[in-house]
Design a protein around this motif. Structure first.
Motif, PDB file in Angstrom:
ATOM      1  N   GLN A 188       0.821  -1.211   0.000  1.00  0.00           N
ATOM      2  CA  GLN A 188       0.000   0.000   0.000  1.00  0.00           C
ATOM      3  C   GLN A 188       0.853   1.257   0.000  1.00  0.00           C
ATOM      4  N   ARG A 270      -4.882  -3.437  12.009  1.00  0.00           N
ATOM      5  CA  ARG A 270      -5.801  -2.475  12.634  1.00  0.00           C
ATOM      6  C   ARG A 270      -5.098  -1.134  12.841  1.00  0.00           C
ATOM      7  N   TRP A 272      -2.590  -0.063  11.121  1.00  0.00           N
ATOM      8  CA  TRP A 272      -2.308   0.488   9.807  1.00  0.00           C
ATOM      9  C   TRP A 272      -3.552   1.126   9.197  1.00  0.00           C
ATOM     10  N   ARG A 273      -4.734   0.521   9.396  1.00  0.00           N
ATOM     11  CA  ARG A 273      -5.961   1.124   8.885  1.00  0.00           C
ATOM     12  C   ARG A 273      -6.220   2.471   9.552  1.00  0.00           C
ATOM     13  N   ARG A 276      -3.764   4.993   8.123  1.00  0.00           N
ATOM     14  CA  ARG A 276      -4.137   5.411   6.771  1.00  0.00           C
ATOM     15  C   ARG A 276      -5.365   6.323   6.800  1.00  0.00           C
ATOM     16  N   ARG A 277      -6.322   6.028   7.674  1.00  0.00           N
ATOM     17  CA  ARG A 277      -7.499   6.890   7.771  1.00  0.00           C
ATOM     18  C   ARG A 277      -7.100   8.289   8.217  1.00  0.00           C
ATOM     19  N   GLY A 364     -10.837  -1.705  -1.331  1.00  0.00           N
ATOM     20  CA  GLY A 364     -10.186  -1.269  -0.099  1.00  0.00           C
ATOM     21  C   GLY A 364     -10.171   0.245   0.033  1.00  0.00           C
ATOM     22  N   LEU A 368     -11.987   2.597   2.811  1.00  0.00           N
ATOM     23  CA  LEU A 368     -11.201   3.595   3.532  1.00  0.00           C
ATOM     24  C   LEU A 368     -11.894   4.951   3.477  1.00  0.00           C
TER      25      LEU A 368
END
Length: 382
Positions: A188, A270, A272-273, A276-277, A364, A368
């Motif tokens: 990513q 988790r 990493w999400r 990124r958010r 994905g 996001l």
């Protein structure tokens, strides 16, 4: 052609035509992206240019282990003339004693401290501004306590970007760890980096990565510093978009495995999400051209995948070859381009994960975006 049109129903012809258009669009994207792999900054350097002196500004906030364990990686760079300016940004643990002790060993280390204010909070942009004012040299490279250089040649390579450039952009990858989650994170990061590195190479710079970017003091103060001061991010994209009209032709993209930074992996998917958010929140403020380019690439990729599956279900077997050939042509082009770019930035053993990630990425990115709208990061504003 008339026999072909007469033989197949309109919806089948429409599927074939749509798949062909999406394939062509995807090929154009990836052929353009491949320019990143062959980019050479050395073509822009004046003949006989030497490595210019630079200041490295690093912000440390509640990371006492960084000073003793990782800061020496910055202080032992193979560069003839540089300094490291550490900004202690309201750390709960007083770092003064440790930094004073390190100064005895590394005289090119300097530091300044920002005391915490119980009433008025501030963002990282204030700490960076303090570091810029404290820097002795005109050319400044920025990094952070969440990343370390891949080699002791990092600074000397990045600093060469100031030979002919006012804005310098490098690559930051995620540190290598065992496990599938780490490979997904690295894929990513590589995907998003390919987009903005390609734009910068083509003279349409719109962002960098906060822990491997540089610009001159004159560029910073001449444009009145950072924007969106209440936002806790934007120093590597919104500010870059502000100065882009001035320095788009004087932007240096420095790509070399030895010139990359490696960002620490602090958790699993988790974490990493959530990261990124948070980091992608500024995307809604990007120029419309940039947002459309990213959206159109994701859309045509999704339609290509969905169209290939639909053709396999709805079309006669004789046309499966057409659908499969178009899809494989796009995958072959992507594989060649990504492999070349990955080598330039020091990424290894990612291709099979990257291909799978590439097929899943459109959905994905949609999830996001939905998550960012429904539950914005609490760290975004001060």
């Amino acid at each position: 052609m008339k026999e072909f049109i007469a033989h197949y129903p309109p919806y089948q012809i429409g599927l074939i035509l749509g798949l062909f258009i999406c394939t062509v669009v995807q090929l154009i994207y990836w052929i353009r992206y491949s320019r990143v792999a062959v980019h050479r900054h050395s073509l822009r350097e004046p003949e006989g240019a030497t490595t210019p002196p630079v200041s490295v500004v690093v912000v440390v906030a509640d990371d006492p282990g960084y000073v003793t364990e990782y800061l020496p990686r910055l202080l032992t760079q193979n560069h003839p003339n540089y300094e490291v300016v550490v900004v202690d940004d309201s750390s709960e643990t007083d770092l003064t004693d440790e930094l004073v002790m390190m100064q005895a060993q590394y005289p090119h280390l300097r530091f300044t401290t920002i005391k915490a204010d119980p009433v008025f909070r501030h963002s990282r942009k204030l700490a960076l501004t303090v570091g810029i004012k404290a820097a002795r040299y005109e050319n400044i490279v920025f990094t952070d306590a969440d990343a370390i250089p891949a080699s002791d040649k990092w600074l000397s390579i990045v600093a060469r970007g100031f030979n002919g450039g006012q804005l310098v952009i490098g690559y930051t990858g995620i540190e290598r760890r065992p496990g599938l989650a780490n490979k997904i994170m690295r894929c990513q990061r590589l995907t998003s980096s390919i987009r903005f590195l390609n734009a910068a190479v083509r003279g349409h710079v719109y962002r960098g990565i906060y822990n491997n970017i540089g610009y001159t003091k004159r560029l910073f103060f001449g444009n009145k510093g950072y924007t969106h001061l209440r936002m806790t991010l934007g120093e590597d994209d919104l500010f870059v978009q502000k100065i882009a009209p001035i320095c788009s032709k004087r932007t240096s993209v420095m790509l070399n495995p030895a010139a990359t930074m490696r960002q620490f992996q602090w958790g699993g998917l988790r974490w990493w999400r959530a990261e990124r958010r948070y980091r992608s929140a500024a995307f809604d403020l990007y120029p419309g051209r940039v947002r459309f380019t990213v959206f159109f690439e994701l859309l045509t990729r999704l339609l290509l995948i969905a169209g290939t599956i639909a053709m396999g279900i709805l079309l006669p077997p004789v046309l499966w070859i057409v659908a499969g050939s178009l899809f494989l042509l796009r995958e072959l082009t992507l594989t060649i381009a990504v492999r070349m770019i990955a080598r330039r930035v020091g990424e290894r053993r990612l291709m099979w994960v990257y291909v799978i990630h590439d097929l899943c990425a459109p959905l994905g990115e949609l999830f996001l975006w939905i998550g960012r709208k429904l539950r914005p990061s609490q760290r975004l504003w001060i």
